[in-house]
Write a protein that holds these residues in place. Structure first.
Motif, mmCIF file in Angstrom:
data_model
loop_
_atom_site.group_PDB
_atom_site.id
_atom_site.type_symbol
_atom_site.label_atom_id
_atom_site.label_comp_id
_atom_site.label_asym_id
_atom_site.label_seq_id
_atom_site.Cartn_x
_atom_site.Cartn_y
_atom_site.Cartn_z
ATOM 1 N N CYS A 54 0.824 -1.215 0.000
ATOM 2 C CA CYS A 54 0.000 0.000 0.000
ATOM 3 C C CYS A 54 0.853 1.258 0.000
ATOM 4 C CB CYS A 54 -0.941 -0.006 1.204
ATOM 5 S SG CYS A 54 -2.209 -1.275 1.099
ATOM 6 N N TYR B 53 2.384 1.538 -3.531
ATOM 7 C CA TYR B 53 1.395 1.926 -4.535
ATOM 8 C C TYR B 53 1.051 3.404 -4.405
ATOM 9 C CZ TYR B 53 -2.780 1.812 -7.437
ATOM 10 O OH TYR B 53 -3.707 2.063 -8.414
ATOM 11 N N GLU C 79 -8.718 6.895 -3.599
ATOM 12 C CA GLU C 79 -7.853 5.721 -3.684
ATOM 13 C C GLU C 79 -6.560 5.940 -2.897
ATOM 14 O OE1 GLU C 79 -6.295 2.652 -7.147
ATOM 15 O OE2 GLU C 79 -7.238 4.541 -7.714
ATOM 16 N N ASN D 36 -5.413 3.665 0.328
ATOM 17 C CA ASN D 36 -4.109 2.994 0.407
ATOM 18 C C ASN D 36 -3.324 3.429 1.632
ATOM 19 O OD1 ASN D 36 -3.358 1.130 -1.894
ATOM 20 N ND2 ASN D 36 -4.384 2.801 -2.963
#
Length: 145
Positions: free
Chosen positions: A100, A103, A115, A119
């Motif tokens: 996470c 990303y 998003e 994350n």
């Protein structure tokens, strides 16, 4: 937990997955080490890979690795606590938090704020679970038995 699942096909499949999971993990974890040792010995002693001696050496190397693992488990005091600490510290970090964080860092400019928020929240949750799991593994009195 698995004893209360019943006798249907899904319950039986679940039980077999729970039983076979550690066996397959051990084999998958030990295989690269065994292959590396076998390759080293093959080069060091100039052994042909298709010979009966190399096959015997492969069996001996893998048996010795399993024996070494057993020796470590028996010889190291509080080995369950060591595994608990390593498992909780590494499992959540590698499986949840690290992907996470990566990303969010790599695609932060390309993903939506929702998003990105998700994350970062999952990474923080994974980090907190790793910390709580590690502390619980250290403080667990049953691991010292």
């Amino acid at each position: 937990v698995t004893l209360n699942l019943g006798q249907n096909i899904v319950a039986q499949a679940t039980i077999w997955i729970v039983v076979l999971n550690p066996v397959s993990k051990y084999a998958l974890d030990i295989a690269p080490i065994a292959l590396g040792l076998e390759h080293f010995l093959q080069i060091a002693y100039n052994l042909p890979p298709k010979s009966w001696f190399f096959a015997l050496l492969s069996v001996i190397v893998r048996t010795m690795l399993v024996a070494l693992s057993l020796f470590v488990v028996v010889a190291v005091p509080h080995f369950a606590m060591v595994l608990g600490v390593m498992g909780s510290a590494c499992a959540f970090t590698i499986s949840v938090a690290f992907p996470c964080w990566c990303y969010a860092a790599l695609f932060g400019s390309k993903i939506s704020n929702l998003e990105k928020y998700f994350n970062v929240c999952m990474a923080v949750l994974g980090t907190l679970c790793a910390i709580v799991g590690t502390v619980a593994a250290i403080l667990d009195p049953s691991a010292r038995a």
